[in-house]
Design an enzyme around this catalytic site. Sequence first.
Site, PDB file in Angstrom:
ATOM      1  N   CYS A   6      44.412  44.178  37.704  1.00 45.02           N
ATOM      2  CA  CYS A   6      43.374  44.200  38.738  1.00 45.02           C
ATOM      3  C   CYS A   6      43.946  43.723  40.065  1.00 45.02           C
ATOM      4  CB  CYS A   6      42.194  43.320  38.322  1.00 45.02           C
ATOM      5  SG  CYS A   6      40.853  43.296  39.531  1.00 45.02           S
TER       6      CYS A   6
ATOM      7  N   CYS B 113      41.480  41.577  42.062  1.00 42.35           N
ATOM      8  CA  CYS B 113      41.362  40.211  41.541  1.00 42.35           C
ATOM      9  C   CYS B 113      42.571  39.359  41.908  1.00 42.35           C
ATOM     10  CB  CYS B 113      41.222  40.229  40.019  1.00 42.35           C
ATOM     11  SG  CYS B 113      39.931  41.311  39.382  1.00 42.35           S
ATOM     12  N   ASP B 114      43.769  39.919  41.777  1.00 43.00           N
ATOM     13  CA  ASP B 114      44.989  39.109  41.831  1.00 43.00           C
ATOM     14  C   ASP B 114      45.932  39.431  42.976  1.00 43.00           C
ATOM     15  OD1 ASP B 114      44.051  38.052  39.410  1.00 43.00           O
ATOM     16  OD2 ASP B 114      45.110  39.569  38.240  1.00 43.00           O
TER      17      ASP B 114
END
Length: 356
Positions: free
Chosen positions: A170, A173-174
Amino acid sequence: MARIRFRCDPAPKRLVSLLHKARGLIGLTMKTRLCVIGSGPAGHTAAIYAARAELKPILFEGWMANDVGPGGQYTTAPPIENFPGFPDGILGRELIDRCRNQALRFGTQIFTETVTKVDFSASPFKVFTDLRTVIADAVVVATGALVKRLSFPGSGDGPKGFWKRGMSACAVCDGAAPIFRNKPLAVIGGGDSAMEEAIYLTKYGSKVYIIHRRDTFKASKIMQNRALSSPNIEVLWNSVVVEAYGEGERGVLGGLKVENVVSGEVSDLKVSGLFIAIGREPATKFLGGQLELDSDGYVVTKPGSTHTSVQGVFAAGEVQDKKYRQGITAAGTGCMAALDAEHYLQEIGSQEGKSD
């Protein structure tokens, strides 16, 4: 006398089942107005709202369902920095624990059991685990989706792997993490998701490689054009990753061994991040085809709601969302599912006394 707590793993599952059987718990039937299946942000949010509405929900958080512990993929996530209310970030496991405790505080009954099948053919509905049957007037399905991962040396999450230590599924997300900033990064995949991940990562990485095993993308033309026109994206066609290795003694990803499937040549690619974007698999097999699913297996919900094809059954989180796939949007649909369920229960005249 101090109480000794033992941490269970999947191995003694049969022993646990036998212990429950000996205590007469297997075959237990319970009734509730609302049953929530799933224990990520969507499931717990649905339970919190339902419990505060005095629906006295029962929630099944799973027992290594799909090889993932209670709480789902969030339990293995690195520090989460984009969930509102946590300016310094929060570990996924801690976030789920807080959600769980909040659901318990308002009266949710939580069972660490995996739902194996359901019967949505008539109302009230039936939800089955290995230990019990729950009869529910309404059900919220919030079982999420599983990231499709590749297997090669260094791809695991053990001591010799780099999953969550430079490898992720992701970018949103990261991707903004310090270990990826101004560093060369790579994305595996050839669909729209891979193009989106690569384009997003150009904001943080010094260069982004798209590694694809074929010589053409399956992504839509518009997404292909956006990716291919970016000066910071380079495509490695007809290529697969055969190994990931570390950087010195830091224990983080340092590079990849990439094989050209046409020539057989293996080259070294120095990158600090690898994002796998080959798709996700929604956790819907246990439904047995009783809800309408789309071509990718996601639960179909009516626009602007969490209503499924079966009246009284609702879906929240990534099990019905393949576009946004974020914890905060999952929590939002969990709230929607609880409110939709509450209105449905009022319409059918479900009374508090029906819960056990």
